[in-house]
Write a protein that holds these residues in place. Structure first.
Motif, PDB file in Angstrom:
ATOM      1  N   PRO A  15     -10.076  73.942 -11.065  1.00  0.00           N
ATOM      2  CA  PRO A  15     -10.768  73.740 -12.332  1.00  0.00           C
ATOM      3  C   PRO A  15     -12.283  73.946 -12.216  1.00  0.00           C
ATOM      4  N   VAL A  16     -12.848  74.614 -13.202  1.00  0.00           N
ATOM      5  CA  VAL A  16     -14.307  74.732 -13.323  1.00  0.00           C
ATOM      6  C   VAL A  16     -14.753  73.819 -14.467  1.00  0.00           C
ATOM      7  N   LEU A  17     -14.082  73.939 -15.616  1.00  0.00           N
ATOM      8  CA  LEU A  17     -14.355  73.044 -16.748  1.00  0.00           C
ATOM      9  C   LEU A  17     -13.428  71.848 -16.626  1.00  0.00           C
ATOM     10  N   GLY A  34     -27.210  75.057 -19.335  1.00  0.00           N
ATOM     11  CA  GLY A  34     -26.666  74.654 -18.042  1.00  0.00           C
ATOM     12  C   GLY A  34     -27.252  75.498 -16.942  1.00  0.00           C
ATOM     13  N   ALA A  35     -27.387  74.922 -15.772  1.00  0.00           N
ATOM     14  CA  ALA A  35     -27.916  75.651 -14.622  1.00  0.00           C
ATOM     15  C   ALA A  35     -26.893  76.690 -14.158  1.00  0.00           C
ATOM     16  N   ASN A  36     -27.257  77.525 -13.217  1.00  0.00           N
ATOM     17  CA  ASN A  36     -26.333  78.507 -12.649  1.00  0.00           C
ATOM     18  C   ASN A  36     -25.110  77.783 -12.105  1.00  0.00           C
ATOM     19  N   GLY A  37     -23.949  78.316 -12.446  1.00  0.00           N
ATOM     20  CA  GLY A  37     -22.717  77.739 -11.907  1.00  0.00           C
ATOM     21  C   GLY A  37     -22.202  76.522 -12.658  1.00  0.00           C
ATOM     22  N   ALA A  38     -22.864  76.138 -13.746  1.00  0.00           N
ATOM     23  CA  ALA A  38     -22.437  74.940 -14.495  1.00  0.00           C
ATOM     24  C   ALA A  38     -21.105  75.161 -15.198  1.00  0.00           C
ATOM     25  N   GLY A  39     -20.779  76.430 -15.478  1.00  0.00           N
ATOM     26  CA  GLY A  39     -19.510  76.724 -16.136  1.00  0.00           C
ATOM     27  C   GLY A  39     -19.661  77.390 -17.494  1.00  0.00           C
ATOM     28  N   LYS A  40     -20.848  77.870 -17.808  1.00  0.00           N
ATOM     29  CA  LYS A  40     -21.112  78.459 -19.132  1.00  0.00           C
ATOM     30  C   LYS A  40     -20.247  79.694 -19.385  1.00  0.00           C
ATOM     31  N   THR A  41     -20.217  80.570 -18.395  1.00  0.00           N
ATOM     32  CA  THR A  41     -19.448  81.808 -18.569  1.00  0.00           C
ATOM     33  C   THR A  41     -17.954  81.497 -18.673  1.00  0.00           C
ATOM     34  N   THR A  42     -17.511  80.549 -17.884  1.00  0.00           N
ATOM     35  CA  THR A  42     -16.099  80.157 -17.914  1.00  0.00           C
ATOM     36  C   THR A  42     -15.743  79.595 -19.297  1.00  0.00           C
ATOM     37  N   LEU A  43     -16.639  78.812 -19.877  1.00  0.00           N
ATOM     38  CA  LEU A  43     -16.418  78.272 -21.224  1.00  0.00           C
ATOM     39  C   LEU A  43     -16.281  79.420 -22.229  1.00  0.00           C
ATOM     40  N   ASN A  44     -17.185  80.383 -22.149  1.00  0.00           N
ATOM     41  CA  ASN A  44     -17.117  81.524 -23.062  1.00  0.00           C
ATOM     42  C   ASN A  44     -15.836  82.315 -22.903  1.00  0.00           C
ATOM     43  N   ARG A  45     -15.435  82.496 -21.657  1.00  0.00           N
ATOM     44  CA  ARG A  45     -14.204  83.263 -21.413  1.00  0.00           C
ATOM     45  C   ARG A  45     -12.991  82.549 -21.983  1.00  0.00           C
ATOM     46  N   ALA A  46     -12.983  81.234 -21.858  1.00  0.00           N
ATOM     47  CA  ALA A  46     -11.843  80.472 -22.383  1.00  0.00           C
ATOM     48  C   ALA A  46     -11.811  80.568 -23.913  1.00  0.00           C
ATOM     49  N   ASP A 158     -23.928  85.191 -25.063  1.00  0.00           N
ATOM     50  CA  ASP A 158     -24.030  84.794 -23.659  1.00  0.00           C
ATOM     51  C   ASP A 158     -25.364  85.284 -23.098  1.00  0.00           C
ATOM     52  N   GLU A 159     -26.312  84.383 -22.949  1.00  0.00           N
ATOM     53  CA  GLU A 159     -27.621  84.668 -22.355  1.00  0.00           C
ATOM     54  C   GLU A 159     -28.289  85.925 -22.902  1.00  0.00           C
ATOM     55  N   PRO A 160     -28.549  85.954 -24.223  1.00  0.00           N
ATOM     56  CA  PRO A 160     -29.172  87.168 -24.781  1.00  0.00           C
ATOM     57  C   PRO A 160     -30.560  87.458 -24.219  1.00  0.00           C
ATOM     58  N   GLU A 190     -27.409  79.671 -22.991  1.00  0.00           N
ATOM     59  CA  GLU A 190     -28.708  80.125 -22.485  1.00  0.00           C
ATOM     60  C   GLU A 190     -29.207  79.294 -21.320  1.00  0.00           C
ATOM     61  N   GLN A 191     -30.053  79.920 -20.516  1.00  0.00           N
ATOM     62  CA  GLN A 191     -30.786  79.180 -19.484  1.00  0.00           C
ATOM     63  C   GLN A 191     -32.222  78.947 -19.926  1.00  0.00           C
ATOM     64  N   ASN A 192     -32.603  79.623 -21.003  1.00  0.00           N
ATOM     65  CA  ASN A 192     -33.959  79.517 -21.523  1.00  0.00           C
ATOM     66  C   ASN A 192     -34.031  78.276 -22.411  1.00  0.00           C
TER      67      ASN A 192
HETATM   68  P1  ATP Z   1     -24.451  81.473 -14.287  1.00  0.00           P
HETATM   69  O1  ATP Z   1     -25.513  80.964 -15.192  1.00  0.00           O
HETATM   70  O2  ATP Z   1     -24.897  81.536 -12.846  1.00  0.00           O
HETATM   71  O3  ATP Z   1     -23.750  82.704 -14.749  1.00  0.00           O
HETATM   72  P2  ATP Z   1     -22.308  79.798 -15.273  1.00  0.00           P
HETATM   73  O4  ATP Z   1     -22.746  78.485 -15.808  1.00  0.00           O
HETATM   74  O5  ATP Z   1     -22.000  80.859 -16.247  1.00  0.00           O
HETATM   75  O6  ATP Z   1     -23.347  80.311 -14.210  1.00  0.00           O
HETATM   76  P3  ATP Z   1     -19.638  80.202 -14.308  1.00  0.00           P
HETATM   77  O7  ATP Z   1     -19.791  81.688 -14.158  1.00  0.00           O
HETATM   78  O8  ATP Z   1     -18.802  79.699 -15.397  1.00  0.00           O
HETATM   79  O9  ATP Z   1     -21.057  79.494 -14.368  1.00  0.00           O
HETATM   80  O10 ATP Z   1     -19.097  79.671 -12.920  1.00  0.00           O
HETATM   81  C1  ATP Z   1     -18.756  78.319 -12.713  1.00  0.00           C
HETATM   82  C2  ATP Z   1     -18.031  78.208 -11.366  1.00  0.00           C
HETATM   83  O11 ATP Z   1     -16.827  78.960 -11.405  1.00  0.00           O
HETATM   84  C3  ATP Z   1     -18.832  78.733 -10.198  1.00  0.00           C
HETATM   85  O12 ATP Z   1     -18.687  77.823  -9.138  1.00  0.00           O
HETATM   86  C4  ATP Z   1     -18.174  80.057  -9.869  1.00  0.00           C
HETATM   87  O13 ATP Z   1     -18.256  80.358  -8.502  1.00  0.00           O
HETATM   88  C5  ATP Z   1     -16.735  79.841 -10.295  1.00  0.00           C
HETATM   89  N1  ATP Z   1     -16.116  81.104 -10.714  1.00  0.00           N
HETATM   90  C6  ATP Z   1     -16.554  81.934 -11.678  1.00  0.00           C
HETATM   91  N2  ATP Z   1     -15.742  83.006 -11.827  1.00  0.00           N
HETATM   92  C7  ATP Z   1     -14.763  82.846 -10.895  1.00  0.00           C
HETATM   93  C8  ATP Z   1     -13.600  83.635 -10.520  1.00  0.00           C
HETATM   94  N3  ATP Z   1     -13.289  84.765 -11.142  1.00  0.00           N
HETATM   95  N4  ATP Z   1     -12.836  83.139  -9.534  1.00  0.00           N
HETATM   96  C9  ATP Z   1     -13.143  81.993  -8.907  1.00  0.00           C
HETATM   97  N5  ATP Z   1     -14.188  81.226  -9.211  1.00  0.00           N
HETATM   98  C10 ATP Z   1     -15.001  81.634 -10.200  1.00  0.00           C
END
Ligand code: ATP
Length: 233
Positions: A15-17, A34-46, A158-160, A190-192
């Motif tokens: 789990p990420v989220l 959220g900082a890098n790796g917080a899960g923002k992109t994963t949230l958007n993908r879901a 996503d981070e325009p 955003e990170q801004n």
């Molecule tokens: P950033 O601002 O750096 O893009 P983020 O907030 O968008 O970060 P995510 O990309 O959602 O963060 O990543 C959250 C966590 O999920 C990270 O620990 C990342 O390594 C992990 N992760 C992302 N994509 C995958 C994947 N395809 N497979 C495995 N782990 C992943």
């Protein structure tokens, strides 16, 4: 409009989220920080149907999104502008824009193209140019323009401002305000932080895959722990 409850999502069962709940109401600009790796992109993908949640629910205008494909979700009016300027580099500006109306608002394509050109005159000057040769800022405009071609009810951005010069960042935030003034809802990921909080009505702070703080943007902006504790700034 968008209702997310206890969302659990990740990759390969990891789990990420870890139980995210958030709302975006009609016509509202909401920031997700959220900082890098917080899960923002994963949230958007879901939300966009690109990964299947492991738990919880996502609703859009009262309808559960579970099981819908990414194109089905676009057809409902929930449109995602991806980070990293994911445009088609070998296609022209016009072709990229036209692809935006593939799943929705096809009949209004010509009118929407004019609308996008009114917002981004730079794209109008470059309709025939291959998208891959546009500057970074122009590619970002193209990605947003393509999203607008689908007449979104909710636009997830996503981070325009990623990778733009300070002047262009200002311009980008002004453009987001202008787009939102047309009445659509915007979820701005955003990170801004400062500029996002200036623009949004409300914000959520994502940390380690969970919502660490939420509230009115003005209140969060005055919170001394926000930047240091959750955003690592
Ligand atoms: P950033 O601002 O750096 O893009 P983020 O907030 O968008 O970060 P995510 O990309 O959602 O963060 O990543 C959250 C966590 O999920 C990270 O620990 C990342 O390594 C992990 N992760 C992302 N994509 C995958 C994947 N395809 N497979 C495995 N782990 C992943």
């Amino acid at each position: 409009m968008l209702e997310i409850r206890d969302l659990v999502a990740g990759y390969g069962g990891v789990p990420v989220l870890r139980g995210v709940s958030l709302d975006v109401r009609a016509g509202e600009i909401v920031a997700v920080l959220g900082a890098n790796g917080a899960g923002k992109t994963t949230l958007n993908r879901a939300i966009s149907g690109l990964i299947r949640p492991d738990g919880g629910s996502i609703g859009f205008e009262g309808r559960a999104l579970a099981g819908l494909s990414a194109p089905d979700i676009v057809a409902l009016g929930l449109v995602h502008v991806p980070e990293g300027r994911k445009i088609f580099p070998n296609m022209s500006v016009r072709e990229n824009l036209e692809l935006g109306s593939y799943r929705r608002a096809k009949a209004n394509r010509a009118a929407n193209l004019e609308r996008v050109f009114a917002i981004f005159p730079r794209l109008k000057e470059r309709t025939g140019q291959s998208a891959g040769t546009l500057s970074g800022g122009e590619q970002q405009m193209l990605a947003i323009g393509r999203g607008l071609m689908a007449e979104p009810k909710l636009l997830i951005m996503d981070e325009p401002s990623l990778g733009l010069s300070p002047l262009l960042v200002e311009e980008m935030f002004a453009l987001v305000a202008r787009i939102a003034a047309d009445g659509l809802a915007v979820m701005l990921v955003e990170q801004n932080v400062v500029q996002s909080l200036d623009l949004a009505a409300r914000a959520y702070v994502l940390e380690n895959g969970a919502i660490a703080m939420a509230g009115a943007a003005g209140t969060l902006k005055r919170d001394p722990t926000l930047m240091t504790t959750y955003l690592g700034l």
